[in-house]
Design an enzyme around this catalytic site. Structure first.
Site, PDB file in Angstrom:
ATOM      1  N   GLU A 119      -3.201  -8.019 -22.395  1.00 48.79           N
ATOM      2  CA  GLU A 119      -4.249  -7.930 -23.419  1.00 48.79           C
ATOM      3  C   GLU A 119      -5.580  -7.593 -22.771  1.00 48.79           C
ATOM      4  O   GLU A 119      -6.332  -6.734 -23.234  1.00 48.79           O
ATOM      5  CB  GLU A 119      -4.391  -9.257 -24.148  1.00 48.79           C
ATOM      6  CG  GLU A 119      -3.182  -9.708 -24.918  1.00 48.79           C
ATOM      7  CD  GLU A 119      -3.371 -11.094 -25.520  1.00 48.79           C
ATOM      8  OE1 GLU A 119      -4.522 -11.533 -25.677  1.00 48.79           O
ATOM      9  OE2 GLU A 119      -2.351 -11.729 -25.847  1.00 48.79           O
ATOM     10  N   GLU A 139       5.649 -12.658 -24.888  1.00 47.17           N
ATOM     11  CA  GLU A 139       5.364 -13.600 -25.975  1.00 47.17           C
ATOM     12  C   GLU A 139       6.528 -13.807 -26.934  1.00 47.17           C
ATOM     13  O   GLU A 139       6.823 -14.927 -27.341  1.00 47.17           O
ATOM     14  CB  GLU A 139       4.137 -13.156 -26.765  1.00 47.17           C
ATOM     15  CG  GLU A 139       2.814 -13.419 -26.060  1.00 47.17           C
ATOM     16  CD  GLU A 139       2.396 -12.289 -25.149  1.00 47.17           C
ATOM     17  OE1 GLU A 139       1.189 -12.167 -24.896  1.00 47.17           O
ATOM     18  OE2 GLU A 139       3.253 -11.503 -24.696  1.00 47.17           O
TER      19      GLU A 139
HETATM   20  C1  LIG Z   1     -13.339 -13.041 -23.560  1.00 43.73           C
HETATM   21  C2  LIG Z   1     -12.861 -12.855 -24.946  1.00 43.73           C
HETATM   22  C3  LIG Z   1     -11.418 -13.234 -25.173  1.00 43.73           C
HETATM   23  C4  LIG Z   1     -11.006 -13.195 -26.566  1.00 43.73           C
HETATM   24  C5  LIG Z   1      -9.775 -13.917 -26.852  1.00 43.73           C
HETATM   25  C6  LIG Z   1      -9.348 -14.956 -25.870  1.00 43.73           C
HETATM   26  C7  LIG Z   1      -8.005 -15.490 -26.123  1.00 43.73           C
HETATM   27  C8  LIG Z   1      -7.310 -16.022 -24.894  1.00 43.73           C
HETATM   28  C9  LIG Z   1      -5.919 -15.490 -24.729  1.00 43.73           C
HETATM   29  C10 LIG Z   1      -4.994 -15.948 -25.850  1.00 43.73           C
HETATM   30  C11 LIG Z   1      -3.572 -15.529 -25.574  1.00 43.73           C
HETATM   31  C12 LIG Z   1      -2.647 -15.722 -26.757  1.00 43.73           C
HETATM   32  C13 LIG Z   1      -1.422 -14.827 -26.642  1.00 43.73           C
HETATM   33  C14 LIG Z   1      -0.964 -14.734 -25.219  1.00 43.73           C
HETATM   34  C15 LIG Z   1      -0.009 -15.560 -24.768  1.00 43.73           C
HETATM   35  C16 LIG Z   1       0.418 -15.547 -23.346  1.00 43.73           C
HETATM   36  O1  LIG Z   1      -0.110 -14.915 -22.455  1.00 43.73           O
HETATM   37  S1  LIG Z   1       1.777 -16.552 -23.086  1.00 43.73           S
HETATM   38  C17 LIG Z   1       2.086 -16.428 -21.360  1.00 43.73           C
HETATM   39  C18 LIG Z   1       2.798 -15.153 -21.064  1.00 43.73           C
HETATM   40  N1  LIG Z   1       3.091 -15.080 -19.647  1.00 43.73           N
HETATM   41  C19 LIG Z   1       4.281 -15.403 -19.126  1.00 43.73           C
HETATM   42  O2  LIG Z   1       5.215 -15.783 -19.827  1.00 43.73           O
HETATM   43  C20 LIG Z   1       4.425 -15.252 -17.639  1.00 43.73           C
HETATM   44  C21 LIG Z   1       5.022 -16.516 -17.046  1.00 43.73           C
HETATM   45  N2  LIG Z   1       5.059 -16.421 -15.596  1.00 43.73           N
HETATM   46  C22 LIG Z   1       5.981 -15.660 -14.947  1.00 43.73           C
HETATM   47  O3  LIG Z   1       6.791 -14.951 -15.501  1.00 43.73           O
HETATM   48  C23 LIG Z   1       5.930 -15.724 -13.447  1.00 43.73           C
HETATM   49  O4  LIG Z   1       5.209 -16.897 -13.081  1.00 43.73           O
HETATM   50  C24 LIG Z   1       5.252 -14.501 -12.781  1.00 43.73           C
HETATM   51  C25 LIG Z   1       3.917 -14.229 -13.413  1.00 43.73           C
HETATM   52  C26 LIG Z   1       6.181 -13.289 -12.921  1.00 43.73           C
HETATM   53  C27 LIG Z   1       5.039 -14.816 -11.287  1.00 43.73           C
HETATM   54  O5  LIG Z   1       6.285 -15.172 -10.718  1.00 43.73           O
HETATM   55  P1  LIG Z   1       6.296 -15.783  -9.232  1.00 43.73           P
HETATM   56  O6  LIG Z   1       5.430 -14.967  -8.351  1.00 43.73           O
HETATM   57  O7  LIG Z   1       7.721 -16.039  -8.894  1.00 43.73           O
HETATM   58  O8  LIG Z   1       5.552 -17.177  -9.384  1.00 43.73           O
HETATM   59  P2  LIG Z   1       6.060 -18.508 -10.138  1.00 43.73           P
HETATM   60  O9  LIG Z   1       6.687 -19.407  -9.126  1.00 43.73           O
HETATM   61  O10 LIG Z   1       6.802 -18.168 -11.376  1.00 43.73           O
HETATM   62  O11 LIG Z   1       4.653 -19.130 -10.622  1.00 43.73           O
HETATM   63  C28 LIG Z   1       3.755 -19.672  -9.652  1.00 43.73           C
HETATM   64  C29 LIG Z   1       3.019 -20.802 -10.340  1.00 43.73           C
HETATM   65  O12 LIG Z   1       2.231 -20.221 -11.423  1.00 43.73           O
HETATM   66  C30 LIG Z   1       2.579 -20.883 -12.627  1.00 43.73           C
HETATM   67  N3  LIG Z   1       2.438 -19.953 -13.745  1.00 43.73           N
HETATM   68  C31 LIG Z   1       2.825 -18.665 -13.790  1.00 43.73           C
HETATM   69  N4  LIG Z   1       2.553 -18.122 -15.011  1.00 43.73           N
HETATM   70  C32 LIG Z   1       1.953 -19.114 -15.747  1.00 43.73           C
HETATM   71  C33 LIG Z   1       1.434 -19.188 -17.081  1.00 43.73           C
HETATM   72  N5  LIG Z   1       1.426 -18.135 -17.905  1.00 43.73           N
HETATM   73  N6  LIG Z   1       0.943 -20.379 -17.500  1.00 43.73           N
HETATM   74  C34 LIG Z   1       0.935 -21.455 -16.662  1.00 43.73           C
HETATM   75  N7  LIG Z   1       1.388 -21.466 -15.361  1.00 43.73           N
HETATM   76  C35 LIG Z   1       1.907 -20.279 -14.938  1.00 43.73           C
HETATM   77  C36 LIG Z   1       4.020 -21.332 -12.425  1.00 43.73           C
HETATM   78  O13 LIG Z   1       4.329 -22.358 -13.369  1.00 43.73           O
HETATM   79  C37 LIG Z   1       3.967 -21.802 -10.980  1.00 43.73           C
HETATM   80  O14 LIG Z   1       3.295 -23.039 -10.964  1.00 43.73           O
HETATM   81  P3  LIG Z   1       3.962 -24.280 -10.151  1.00 43.73           P
HETATM   82  O15 LIG Z   1       5.368 -24.442 -10.707  1.00 43.73           O
HETATM   83  O16 LIG Z   1       3.063 -25.441 -10.434  1.00 43.73           O
HETATM   84  O17 LIG Z   1       3.969 -23.812  -8.720  1.00 43.73           O
END
Ligand SMILES: CCCCCCCCCCCCC/C=C/C(=O)SCCNC(=O)CCNC(=O)[C@H](O)C(C)(C)COP(=O)(O)OP(=O)(O)OC[C@H]1O[C@@H](n2cnc3c(N)ncnc32)[C@H](O)[C@@H]1OP(=O)(O)O
Length: 263
Positions: A119, A139
């Site tokens: 986004e 999502e």
């Molecule tokens: C300024 C004006 C703004 C206007 C409007 C503002 C609004 C704000 C936004 C509103 C959004 C609403 C709609 C959007 C929704 C979303 O975005 S939902 C989230 C979507 N994302 C995901 O599903 C991705 C999830 N993560 C992954 O798939 C993987 O982590 C990765 C990105 C591919 C990375 O993989 P890898 O390198 O193997 O690392 P990991 O071990 O998986 O992760 C490392 C640690 O990071 C944590 N983490 C990763 N992604 C997230 C996340 N999205 N949220 C929270 N934490 C995340 C993961 O849990 C690991 O943490 P630890 O386990 O503690 O180590």
């Protein structure tokens, strides 16, 4: 000079390099997942950079080499939206990422660009992707939909068939496919991405700032209607109030498959 734009659970770093401001999402341990303080800092930083006459171009990137931005933080931000409603994320239903800045924004993307990270990318103007970059909207698998103008901006920036596949199937584009469909401008070696983005920014900074900002504003105002963003915001309420959205986030956090029930 680096100034951390304070947020205990995640920061934006802003570094000025001549007429170019480099904004870094600085939460690499969580793959730069956005927290509410980071979103607030992003609003404040972009408004400040828009007002600073010395700044002509912004480069936006993510810290570390694993992700540009992994989306909204599923442990902190998204549950807030589920509990308190979407207006807690953006009270202005017509707001979308980077809508407050008319100066050119160049994105430097390494690794994952998912969810709200995509986004955010859609609000930038020129994009350089590392060969390791991946772009996706997970999502729907979480029982949610993207917000902040994604449903308006994505079909304008990539072919509709690709936009629908990303929105509905969660298709992930690799860097080469992203450049083929026009989501990014060029691919570089991961270690060169920021340098390439800075070189593009320097090229833009040497052009007429009024001309660049006016061209960008004309494109934005003739393609992005406030009514469309307000519609997306309103319909998103239906999704965020569903049980399925809660189940999707819970399943992610519990590392299990979600069981959606259609309500
Ligand atoms: C300024 C004006 C703004 C206007 C409007 C503002 C609004 C704000 C936004 C509103 C959004 C609403 C709609 C959007 C929704 C979303 O975005 S939902 C989230 C979507 N994302 C995901 O599903 C991705 C999830 N993560 C992954 O798939 C993987 O982590 C990765 C990105 C591919 C990375 O993989 P890898 O390198 O193997 O690392 P990991 O071990 O998986 O992760 C490392 C640690 O990071 C944590 N983490 C990763 N992604 C997230 C996340 N999205 N949220 C929270 N934490 C995340 C993961 O849990 C690991 O943490 P630890 O386990 O503690 O180590």
């Amino acid at each position: 000079m680096t100034r951390g734009e304070g947020a205990a659970d995640g920061r934006l770093d802003v570094r000025l390099d001549g007429h170019v401001a480099v904004v870094t999402l600085d939460r690499p341990e969580k793959r730069n997942a956005l927290t509410l303080p980071m979103v607030a800092a992003l609003r404040e930083v972009t408004a400040r950079l828009q007002a600073e006459s010395a700044v002509r171009v912004v480069v936006l990137t993510g810290a570390g080499d694993k992700a540009f931005c992994a989306g909204g933080d599923l442990r902190t931000m998204i549950p807030v939206a589920l509990d308190a409603g979407r207006d807690t994320l953006n009270p202005d239903p017509t707001e979308r990422f980077l809508s407050g800045i008319t100066k050119p924004v160049v994105a430097a993307v390494r690794g994952a660009c998912f969810g709200a990270g995509l986004e955010l990318l859609l609000g930038t103007d020129l994009r350089v992707a590392g060969s390791d970059a991946r772009f996706g909207l997970p999502e729907a698998a979480l029982g949610m939909i993207p917000g902040d103008g994604t449903h308006i901006r994505l079909p304008q920036q990539v072919p509709m068939a690709v936009a629908k596949s990303m929105l509905l199937r969660g298709e992930v584009l690799d860097a080469q496919r992203a450049v083929e469909v026009g989501l990014v401008n060029e691919v570089a070696a991961p270690e060169d991405v920021l340098d390439v983005a800075m070189s593009i920014a320097a090229e833009l900074a040497a052009k007429g700032p009024i001309a660049l900002q006016t061209s960008k504003e004309i494109v934005t105002r003739t393609t992005e209607s406030a009514a469309d963003f307000a519609l997306e915001h309103a319909l998103n309420g239906r999704v965020l109030s569903s049980q399925d959205a809660r189940e999707g986030v819970a399943a992610f956090l519990e590392k299990r498959d979600p069981q959606f029930r259609g309500h």
